[in-house]
Design a protein around this motif. Structure first.
Motif, mmCIF file in Angstrom:
data_model
loop_
_atom_site.group_PDB
_atom_site.id
_atom_site.type_symbol
_atom_site.label_atom_id
_atom_site.label_comp_id
_atom_site.label_asym_id
_atom_site.label_seq_id
_atom_site.Cartn_x
_atom_site.Cartn_y
_atom_site.Cartn_z
ATOM 1 N N ASN A 1 -8.177 7.717 5.735
ATOM 2 C CA ASN A 1 -9.210 7.604 4.713
ATOM 3 C C ASN A 1 -10.587 7.338 5.297
ATOM 4 O O ASN A 1 -11.603 7.651 4.666
ATOM 5 N N GLY B 1 1.788 7.815 -0.195
ATOM 6 C CA GLY B 1 1.816 6.566 -0.939
ATOM 7 C C GLY B 1 3.115 5.798 -0.775
ATOM 8 O O GLY B 1 4.077 6.260 -0.141
ATOM 9 N N THR B 2 3.152 4.606 -1.373
ATOM 10 C CA THR B 2 4.327 3.738 -1.277
ATOM 11 C C THR B 2 5.564 4.393 -1.871
ATOM 12 O O THR B 2 6.675 4.280 -1.323
ATOM 13 N N SER C 1 -4.154 12.571 1.652
ATOM 14 C CA SER C 1 -3.409 11.312 1.570
ATOM 15 C C SER C 1 -2.482 11.203 0.366
ATOM 16 O O SER C 1 -1.732 10.227 0.248
ATOM 17 N N ALA D 1 3.593 -5.282 1.811
ATOM 18 C CA ALA D 1 2.141 -5.376 1.684
ATOM 19 C C ALA D 1 1.694 -6.783 2.058
ATOM 20 O O ALA D 1 1.545 -7.661 1.194
ATOM 21 N N GLY E 1 -3.472 -3.557 3.992
ATOM 22 C CA GLY E 1 -4.489 -2.796 3.281
ATOM 23 C C GLY E 1 -3.905 -1.593 2.580
ATOM 24 O O GLY E 1 -2.765 -1.608 2.112
ATOM 25 N N SER E 2 -4.688 -0.523 2.525
ATOM 26 C CA SER E 2 -4.244 0.684 1.836
ATOM 27 C C SER E 2 -3.409 1.560 2.753
ATOM 28 O O SER E 2 -3.642 1.611 3.971
#
Length: 349
Positions: free
Chosen positions: A45, A100-101, A96, A113, A38-39
């Motif tokens: 989040n 990130g990636t 957040s 992912a 997922g994210s």
């Protein structure tokens, strides 16, 4: 042919715990693979960050309403729920944005992912990649546990994940479940001008010190929260306008609450059902989707595999989850002998 990776540690799940574990391992000089379908951010989040943003908004409204004792004219605050939703999302985004990636790649943390599942006791498959790591950490988080209530499937209800998507005033919110999450939302929405009823089949905050709980309940009732302990929701009735919530207390007396919305806050269950833990020789309690059997170091029955956060069956907040991650990584990679819990109680047993 599938790609083979052989990192020092593979972390399954990129929520708060998984990110903390990945950064700790990276700081120790270990090679790290992070698997997330997922994210990035996960429970950041959906969990405590938006909850505390909503609580902060409710507290501001409460201050406006109760300023009279300080010689300041108090008034009923004008609450804009779309504005509150924008504020909540801005807080989540601010927290957040560094997770990130690209930020993870800058630390040499490889992100895959895909959904992970074990194919043997020391190999995880994630998409087309096979990961044969020295150690694994399960940090897959949890999902709301939804009880079997007649009629619940006939309405659009909130959970402790989806309530933060709301951008309207809730005329009468009925909360099912009196744990910490239910109590937080009850006070926040009450302070924002909504009628709130909370129903729990046992004692509200039953795992906590009763003297402190009584203080909490007294304050909530003073603020206007209708609290129904020792009561079960026997049926949900979908109506043309509103929702009927039928409850029965311990004495067998029945009542019907006229609700506009329902929030299910009856706890959470670990996201471990898709990991094929039996293949990895990882013991669980309560079947495939039950909870992990862990020792006091957070290690499973497979010595290569650890678990942290709500995937381990706990109810930890962010600081404690991050502490668990740090200790588990040090234990897994360095043999660092320290219990994750101050009292040495094994998590999940």
């Amino acid at each position: 042919m599938p790609e083979y990776l052989k990192p020092d540690i593979c972390i399954i799940g990129a929520g708060a715990g998984g990110l903390a574990a990945a950064k700790t391992a990276c700081g120790l000089g270990a090679s790290v693979v992070l698997v997330e379908s997922g994210s990035i951010g996960g429970d950041i989040n959906l969990g405590s960050v938006p909850a505390h943003a909503l609580i902060a908004a409710g507290y501001r409204a409460h201050l406006i309403r109760t300023s009279g004792e300080f010689g300041i004219a108090d008034s009923e605050p004008k609450v804009n729920f779309r504005g509150i939703q924008s504020y909540v999302q801005s807080v989540v985004k601010a927290v957040s944005r560094h997770e990130g990636t690209e930020q993870l790649a800058s630390r040499d943390i490889e992100v895959i992912a895909a959904t992970g599942k074990f194919v043997d006791k020391r190999t995880l498959q994630a998409g087309e990649t096979l990961i044969r790591a020295r150690r694994f950490i399960i940090a897959t988080g949890s999902a709301p546990a939804v009880p079997d209530i007649a009629g619940l499937a006939d309405i659009d209800y909130f959970t402790t994940d989806t309530i933060f998507e709301n951008f309207r005033k809730l005329t009468h919110l009925v909360i099912v479940g009196g744990g910490p999450a239910g109590i937080e939302m009850a006070q926040a929405y009450c302070r924002l001008g909504c009628a709130v009823s909370l129903v729990d089949k046992g004692e509200v905050l039953g795992r906590h010190d009763r003297e402190l709980v009584e203080i909490t309940l007294r304050r909530l009732r003073e603020e206007g929260v209708d609290i129904r302990e020792q009561s079960v929701v026997s049926q949900i009735e979908a109506r043309s306008q509103g929702i009927g919530v039928r409850i029965k207390n311990g004495a067998g007396e029945e009542d019907v609450l006229d609700a506009s919305h329902v929030l299910i806050a009856t706890g959470r269950q670990a996201n471990i059902g898709d990991l094929e833990l039996g293949t990895a020789r990882v013991a669980t309690v309560g079947g495939k989707s039950g909870r992990l059997r862990l020792n006091k170091f957070g290690r499973t029955s497979n010595f290569r595999i650890y678990a942290i956060g709500s995937a381990a069956g706990g109810h930890a907040q962010l600081p404690e989850i991050e502490h668990q991650a740090t200790i588990s990584v040090r234990r897994a990679l360095l043999g660092f002998a320290a219990n994750r819990e101050p009292d040495g109680v094994a998590i999940g047993l």
